[in-house]
Design a protein around this motif. Sequence first.
Motif, mmCIF file in Angstrom:
data_model
loop_
_atom_site.group_PDB
_atom_site.id
_atom_site.type_symbol
_atom_site.label_atom_id
_atom_site.label_comp_id
_atom_site.label_asym_id
_atom_site.label_seq_id
_atom_site.Cartn_x
_atom_site.Cartn_y
_atom_site.Cartn_z
ATOM 1 N N ALA A 105 23.265 16.945 43.729
ATOM 2 C CA ALA A 105 23.016 16.054 44.492
ATOM 3 C C ALA A 105 22.329 14.926 43.630
ATOM 4 O O ALA A 105 21.296 15.219 43.057
ATOM 5 C CB ALA A 105 21.897 16.230 45.567
ATOM 6 N N LEU A 106 22.774 13.623 43.889
ATOM 7 C CA LEU A 106 22.365 12.461 42.998
ATOM 8 C C LEU A 106 21.143 11.802 43.722
ATOM 9 O O LEU A 106 21.099 11.762 44.950
ATOM 10 C CB LEU A 106 23.414 11.365 42.972
ATOM 11 N N ALA A 107 20.052 11.499 42.903
ATOM 12 C CA ALA A 107 18.809 10.916 43.491
ATOM 13 C C ALA A 107 19.326 9.074 43.727
ATOM 14 O O ALA A 107 18.707 8.572 44.411
ATOM 15 C CB ALA A 107 17.761 11.006 42.698
ATOM 16 N N GLN A 108 19.878 8.693 42.784
ATOM 17 C CA GLN A 108 20.217 7.302 42.722
ATOM 18 C C GLN A 108 21.325 6.922 42.207
ATOM 19 O O GLN A 108 21.724 7.420 41.021
ATOM 20 C CB GLN A 108 18.865 6.690 42.117
ATOM 21 N N CYS A 109 21.939 5.853 42.403
ATOM 22 C CA CYS A 109 22.900 5.023 41.813
ATOM 23 C C CYS A 109 22.895 3.426 41.920
ATOM 24 O O CYS A 109 23.014 2.967 43.226
ATOM 25 C CB CYS A 109 24.541 5.678 42.200
#
Length: 252
Positions: free
Chosen positions: A226-230
């Motif tokens: 799961a990505l935290a930020q983009c």
Amino acid sequence: MEDVTISVAEGGDESFCLYRNIRTFGHRPLQTARQLELLKESARAFSDIPLQMDAPQLEERITSMLEEYGYPASMPSFVTVKWYPSGRLEIVGREVLPSPVLSLRKIYPRAAVAEWDIPFGCEWSSLSLASTAAALLRAQQQDSRVRSIIRCSSDGKVEAADNAPLFMVVDDTVFSPATGAPSAEFETAEQAIFAAGLTLQRRDITPDMLELADEVFYFDCRGITALAQCGNAHYMHLLAERIGSRLGRMTL
């Protein structure tokens, strides 16, 4: 039978190849038949030399390699199976994985969007040039905190994250790029999403849409990341965790 070579870690031939990452547990490769089927489909696009090895033969080679090099039977690991246009096959032993089941990983990387097109129109998850390009683009990021690269094609469509199937959550619906190629990883994630009682839709995704997403994650042989930020968008991982719990029940 093909000429087969064995290597470990980051060793092996780094020239152009097609590849598949295969998760293992108890020295036993998982989803071997499906991964080999997809590899053969890609190989047919590049060479008149057929990939003749069958799934039981490949499983036997992988098991022997894991046992010979001392991989623990009590933990999962993964291997990379590489096919070269000359017809040679290589099995590369990779790292031991920390969780005995597929699940949501305990890392939440920051991502960046980069534009590049995969050459030859090949199925993206089995082309070594795609993997190399992702690594180079990640190394070139000005923000040293970026650990994942989301690939966007020149026509503005998001395709993948770290060469793995990408999923975007908006409200209670999961979306994945319409142009995503067949892969065992996508099929496994799809089953887990349905098992979690969620809806999955294939559609074109643009970088602007990622800014409005609640969650963005991808799935590979290591599990759900799961990505935290983009960019300026910050993400949760509530549904990714829910999907990951279903995934664990499905695997072991």
